[in-house]
Design a protein around this motif. Structure first.
Motif, PDB file in Angstrom:
ATOM      1  N   ALA A 443     -18.684  11.588  15.788  1.00  0.00           N
ATOM      2  CA  ALA A 443     -19.180  12.347  16.900  1.00  0.00           C
ATOM      3  C   ALA A 443     -20.197  13.258  16.529  1.00  0.00           C
ATOM      4  N   VAL A 444     -20.301  13.928  15.620  1.00  0.00           N
ATOM      5  CA  VAL A 444     -21.285  14.715  15.059  1.00  0.00           C
ATOM      6  C   VAL A 444     -22.631  14.007  14.581  1.00  0.00           C
ATOM      7  N   HIS A 445     -22.172  12.968  13.641  1.00  0.00           N
ATOM      8  CA  HIS A 445     -23.389  12.018  13.263  1.00  0.00           C
ATOM      9  C   HIS A 445     -22.977  10.481  13.357  1.00  0.00           C
ATOM     10  N   SER A 446     -23.573   9.940  14.268  1.00  0.00           N
ATOM     11  CA  SER A 446     -22.900   8.589  14.500  1.00  0.00           C
ATOM     12  C   SER A 446     -23.107   7.520  13.179  1.00  0.00           C
ATOM     13  N   PHE A 447     -24.263   7.605  12.248  1.00  0.00           N
ATOM     14  CA  PHE A 447     -24.348   6.926  11.192  1.00  0.00           C
ATOM     15  C   PHE A 447     -24.295   5.624  11.957  1.00  0.00           C
ATOM     16  N   LEU A 448     -25.321   5.268  12.782  1.00  0.00           N
ATOM     17  CA  LEU A 448     -25.638   3.923  13.674  1.00  0.00           C
ATOM     18  C   LEU A 448     -25.501   2.922  12.903  1.00  0.00           C
ATOM     19  N   GLY A 449     -24.472   1.940  13.411  1.00  0.00           N
ATOM     20  CA  GLY A 449     -24.347   0.644  12.806  1.00  0.00           C
ATOM     21  C   GLY A 449     -24.143   0.572  11.120  1.00  0.00           C
TER      22      GLY A 449
END
Length: 460
Positions: A443-449
């Motif tokens: 929620a703070v840092h998505s670390f997308l994928g």
């Protein structure tokens, strides 16, 4: 660096699967007294003396003696006549791509005509590299469970495959000496580590005929891969280095993956093993789904491979031009994909047509963004703020009257992002609370994928 492949070969019913299970440390292959039981290859990772490698169990090579003109082809051994050609072909494929061979024979049967022909097959497939024959062949004489049987081992010098090593797949005796020789032969092989030659490695994955090669060619910009409507045209993983936005990107095109029970013997089966190795070499995996066929169980199966390897992922829905659409088509398709691939819910989704070029130009920027997220780092203070607020919102669970206590956490590595969290007792961490903490971090840092690992450790 890809792990070396060790193929276990031999005629049917000599105990290859039993030896495979012994080396793997668990019962992975079907063991039966009926010759020809193992008709598909199995593979697993093993380690000896600190050297990891992949073991491949093959169906027995059942050589066929060919007579004069017009003579019928007949198997030299019984029990797998219907599968003779398929088993032999898939074993030969393993031999061609293996880094070492364990040739298994049976001391109880002695040297048989089938053993002699298997040895001949091995000799034909070996090639000379720097003065030595590759792949090296280690001759394992199985079922030598007694001193009397070990006296018969020298007879196998007749095969011309070097020193025979007595082993017992059931009891494990002699396997250590054999593995010492195996590891020594692997150590002598010089392997070139090419993993540092690019900024990002991207593997294109999916079941056969979803348009992986078409997408590969569209990304590369020229026809470098055969594109065909025949499933499984791409037999091997094909790497191409391309320059994009001052970055070197390695594209890995792979053969299609099917469900285990649907994989045909021979070339396609071993291509699956190569595809698994391609996943290991990749940073980001493009999971290609056929929009016309829709989401299938096998798409989820391949997604599981990616998750198990802790690789980053982008879900690419291809052939989007080939279906009828309304205002809700994309939304409905997205819901289905998210439902079936909920275990990689962090993976972004993109709808393309590799054939027409629709949104293909967005694939590399998205994959590159995911690759950057894989290397992202979070400060210790930021992480502990998240953990503190998460505990305030939802207190840790209790078990047997004891409550989980979280002291502090820190990111210990990236690629993929890994967080070490110190607690009073890691056994009190329930998987639902672990997932809750992961969601709070995202929620703070998505670390997308990108998958993130939470490792809990009791504070001393």
């Amino acid at each position: 660096m890809p792990k070396p492949i060790v193929a276990i070969v031999g005629r049917p019913n000599v105990g290859k699967s039993t030896l495979f299970n012994r080396l793997a440390g668990e019962r992975l292959a079907v063991v039966d007294d009926v010759a020809g039981t193992t008709r598909d290859r199995l593979h697993t990772e093993a380690e000896w003396a600190g050297v990891p490698f992949v073991i491949v169990d093959t169906g027995g090579i059942d050589p066929i003696k060919v007579g004069g003109k017009g003579a019928k082809r007949r198997p030299l051994s019984v029990g797998s006549a219907d599968f003779v050609e398929q088993i032999r072909d898939q074993a030969k494929m393993a031999i061609r791509d293996a880094d070492a061979i364990i040739f298994v024979v049976d001391v109880e049967s002695g040297v048989t005509p089938a053993d002699l022909e298997v040895a001949e097959i091995l000799r034909r497939e070996q090639r000379k590299v720097d003065g030595t024959l590759q792949p090296p062949v280690i001759l394992a004489v199985n079922k030598t469970d007694s001193a009397a049987r070990r006296q018969d081992v020298p007879a196998f010098y007749e095969l011309g495959m070097g020193e025979p090593y007595p082993v017992s797949g059931i009891h494990g005796s002699g396997t250590g000496d054999m593995l010492d020789v195996l590891i020594s032969s692997l150590d002598r092989k010089e392997e070139v580590d090419t993993t540092g030659e690019q900024d990002l490695s991207i593997a294109i994955l999916g079941k056969p005929n979803v348009g992986k090669s078409t997408l590969f060619n569209a990304l590369v910009g020229e026809e470098r891969v055969i594109v065909s409507d025949i499933p499984g045209t791409t037999r091997d993983s094909i790497d191409t280095i391309l320059e994009w936005n001052d970055k070197k990107i390695r594209l890995i095109d792979t053969a299609g993956l099917r469900k285990r029970g649907s994989i045909e013997p021979g070339v396609e089966k071993f291509s699956s093993i190569r595809t698994l190795k391609a996943i290991e070499r990749a940073d980001v995996c493009l999971l290609v789904i056929d929009a016309v066929e829709g989401m299938t169980a096998q798409d989820a199966h391949i997604g599981g491979y990616i998750q198990d390897a802790l690789k980053s992922a982008v879900i690419v829905v291809n052939k989007w031009d080939a279906i009828s659409k309304d205002n809700f088509t994309m939304e409905d398709f997205t819901k289905r994909v998210r439902q079936d691939l909920n275990f990689i819910g962090y993976a972004p989704l993109i709808f393309i047509s590799a054939k027409t070029g629709q949104r293909v130009k967005e694939v590399l920027p998205l994959a590159t963004k995911v690759g950057e997220e894989r290397l992202a780092k979070m400060t210790t203070s930021q992480l502990n703020k998240i953990l503190g607020e998460a505990q305030d919102k939802q207190p840790p669970p209790t078990r047997s009257g004891r409550q989980l206590k979280i002291y502090y956490g820190t990111q210990v590595r990236s690629d993929p992002p890994t967080f070490l969290i110190y607690v009073n007792d890691y056994k009190l961490v329930h998987f639902t609370y672990k997932r809750y903490l992961e969601n709070q971090i995202r929620a703070v840092h998505s670390f997308l994928g990108t998958p993130i690992r939470l490792v809990f450790k009791a504070r001393e």
